[in-house]
Enzyme design. Structure first.
Site, mmCIF file in Angstrom:
data_model
loop_
_atom_site.group_PDB
_atom_site.id
_atom_site.type_symbol
_atom_site.label_atom_id
_atom_site.label_comp_id
_atom_site.label_asym_id
_atom_site.label_seq_id
_atom_site.Cartn_x
_atom_site.Cartn_y
_atom_site.Cartn_z
ATOM 1 N N CYS A 257 0.742 -1.330 -0.037
ATOM 2 C CA CYS A 257 0.007 -0.293 -0.141
ATOM 3 C C CYS A 257 0.525 1.519 -0.136
ATOM 4 C CB CYS A 257 -0.872 0.305 1.349
ATOM 5 S SG CYS A 257 -2.151 -1.434 1.252
ATOM 6 N N ASP B 252 -3.420 -9.118 7.634
ATOM 7 C CA ASP B 252 -2.138 -9.072 8.825
ATOM 8 C C ASP B 252 -2.142 -8.039 9.558
ATOM 9 O OD1 ASP B 252 -2.176 -7.363 6.241
ATOM 10 O OD2 ASP B 252 0.354 -8.297 5.877
ATOM 11 N N GLY C 27 15.709 -11.607 -5.772
ATOM 12 C CA GLY C 27 16.725 -12.417 -5.203
ATOM 13 C C GLY C 27 17.442 -11.637 -4.587
#
Length: 621
Positions: free
Chosen positions: A2, A97, A360
């Site tokens: 967000c 969450d 990565g």
């Protein structure tokens, strides 16, 4: 993922500015917006729905409305925390969450930071305590800017969200400009504006009773070292990285992975495939022709090996150039990492298929992946002797002409050990400033990137020189260049990027590995590559490292030559009183003639002038 912004202020104009502040972050959250006002507090939020798509609208409020939270990022251990909080009597209203921050604050106060794992920047208002609290994640994956001025505190995910705040001074931070020209990015806590700061990774701020206080809640520790034989360390690494990857697969929207054709992203994608038990969508950008090295063939091999649904965007290098027009809108302060161009295009391409990608980033800083580390450790054996107390060599080296003294070993000889390594890019070396900077700029811009590196060096608790190098890069180059690049380039297209190598528990475990398991002689990422051999073809694991390197030398001498001449000429950067006009002419002439390759210097100057034209066109020193 967000965008968050807000303020604490008694200025009556602040409330009217909040919609513009929030709207500046619409690209970070296209799905919804939300606002909350409570006395001197204003919170604005833009949502990209990833978890609990139908619920979890922000700002999040406690049942009594006394605690309000806006949150950017993901908390990967939220389910375990939710269970613990429910057992303590807390009642949740959503399945997302972010709500663990509301209840976690009420249960543990600032101690909630010791319990959450994830990438995040959040702001919390506690009405009972009349306290505004903001924090940024352990390793700086998510950005957070703030400005404390005239009794008001404004904050936001990106610098552009602060600019509409009333009365915000926009004086240029000349130290930040000097640091940008030295290393192509502006390190925290600096921003391009003196009044605006970046909150460094692992830190918090609290405003209460008119007093702003801050602190550090996490810093990596490199001691004590694990007592593990190499094979045991390998098995443990497999388990720890696997858990990190698995924790980042939680999403209620499509998820994929960037795959470059190298070991770092390929291993993440392989472990994600193993953990999920399904084929993953993987994404790669390849280049036609021979101007730019392309890894699309190797990426396709990785994808085939792990059984992913592979998507490759093939471009000619010159197809990347149009993205330059969007650059200063995406990066709202000077930022010179040219790899952002292809990263933006890859993000735009991937967003057509997924909302979340694994990347990565961080593996090189965790496991010693840069050739620079091998050179520096080897050279330190020389400089520690020749540069020792009582040696005449440093005295002699300081009297050499700057263009000779900037040689890496000679420069190291003149510095104490804590200042010998600063950061990876070195564009306008500090020793060369007198020849490039105007007298006024050189006098005002006194900060050096080595100042920041020296402070970090002193905080590292390892006797290993390699660990100190890794720690410096993890706290300078990583958050303020690599992670800033990935965050802005992906969020410009409402794509969430997750970085398994930078889960703070995983990072902390790796920090305590024997440095010899990371760099061994000339071999880099030794243990990680041994792990990768379990999941990827060996020739992929051991192929030379390669990144996104655009043909800047050619572009600046041909395709961009008219643009750069105009940008750096009398009507552009030359009139701003920062760089000596004669130095600009010399750079342009030597590069155009092919006598010297000044591509990176010209590039960072071009980006700087484009930023001035967009945000501060009237600036002159």
């Amino acid at each position: 993922m967000c965008g968050i912004t807000g303020y604490y202020s008694h200025d009556p104009r602040a409330r009217a500015a909040l919609p513009a502040m929030t709207g500046a972050l619409a690209h970070r959250g296209p799905d919804a917006d939300g606002f909350h006002h409570d006395g001197p507090i204003g919170f604005g939020h833009r949502r990209l729905s990833v978890i609990d798509v139908a619920g979890s609208r922000q700002p999040l409020l406690s049942a009594d409305g006394a605690i309000a939270v806006i949150f950017n990022g993901e908390i990967y251990n939220f389910r375990a925390l939710r269970q613990e909080l429910q057992a303590a009597g807390h009642v949740f209203a959503t399945q997302g969450d972010g709500e663990v921050l509301v209840h976690g604050w009420r249960q543990w106060g600032r101690g909630v930071l010791d319990r959450i794992a994830g990438m995040f920047a959040f702001a919390l208002w506690d009405r009972a305590r009349q306290e505004l609290f903001i924090a940024r994640d352990h390793l700086g994956v998510k950005p957070l800017y703030y400005a404390w001025h005239a009794g008001s505190l404004a904050f936001g995910s990106e610098l552009k969200s602060l600019l509409p705040f009333p009365g915000l001074p926009r004086d240029i931070d000349l130290d930040a400009l000097g640091l940008y020209l030295e290393c192509q990015y502006i390190p925290a806590p600096h921003s391009i504006y003196r009044a605006v700061k970046k909150l460094p990774a692992g830190q918090w701020l609290a405003l209460r009773d008119g007093t702003l206080q801050g602190g550090t809640f996490w810093r990596p520790s490199y001691a004590p070292k694990h007592h593990l034989a190499e094979d045991a360390a390998l098995d443990a690494l497999d388990a720890h990285l696997g858990r990190s990857v698995e924790s980042m697969l939680v999403a209620d929207v499509p998820l994929g992975a960037f795959v470059s054709g190298g070991v770092d992203s390929g291993l993440v994608a392989a472990l994600a495939t193993k953990a999920s038990g399904r084929a993953l969508d993987t994404f790669n950008l390849g280049f036609t022709g021979h101007d730019v090295g392309s890894e699309h063939v190797e990426a396709e091999r990785v994808a085939k090996h792990i059984g992913s649904r592979h998507h490759c965007l093939m471009l000619a290098p010159d197809d990347v150039l149009p993205a330059l027009e969007r650059w200063v809108g995406v990066f709202d302060e000077p930022f010179g990492d040219q790899a952002a161009l292809p990263t933006m295009l890859l993000a735009e391409y991937a967003r057509k298929s997924v909302t979340v990608v694994l990347t990565g980033e961080g593996a090189d800083e965790v496991f010693g992946g840069y050739g620079n580390y091998v050179k520096r450790v080897r050279e330190e054996r020389i400089t520690s002797v020749l540069g020792a107390r009582g040696s005449p060599v440093p005295w002699l080296a300081r009297r050499l002409p700057p263009r000779i003294a900037r040689d890496r070993i000679l420069k190291a000889l003149t510095e104490p050990r804590a200042r010998r390594y600063a950061t990876i890019p070195n564009i306008f070396d500090a020793l060369l400033r007198p020849g490039y900077f105007t007298d006024a700029f050189a006098h005002a811009a006194t900060a050096r990137i080595a100042d920041s590196a020296e402070a970090i060096y002193a905080q590292c608790d390892s006797p290993s020189y390699l660990d100190h190098l890794l720690d410096i890069d993890a706290r300078l180059w990583l958050p303020d260049d690599l992670l800033a690049k990935v965050d802005r380039a992906t969020m410009a297209f409402s794509l969430e990027a997750r970085v398994p190598y930078l889960d703070h528990d995983f990072y902390g475990w790796c920090a305590r590995l024997d440095p010899g398991l990371k760099v061994r002689g000339d071999a880099r990422k030794h243990l990680l590559k041994r792990l990768a051999e379990r999941y990827l073809p060996k020739d992929i694991v051991h192929r030379p490292k390669q990144g996104f390197m655009m043909p800047l030398e050619r572009w600046l001498a041909s395709e961009l030559a008219p643009d750069i001449a105009a940008a750096l000429g009398p009507g552009g950067l030359a009139r701003r009183g920062l760089i000596r006009p004669a130095a600009i002419e010399r750079l342009l002439s030597e590069h155009a003639s092919g006598r010297k390759n000044h591509a990176m210097r010209l590039w960072v100057l071009l980006i700087l002038e484009r930023w001035f034209q967009r945000y501060e066109p009237a600036f002159a020193l």
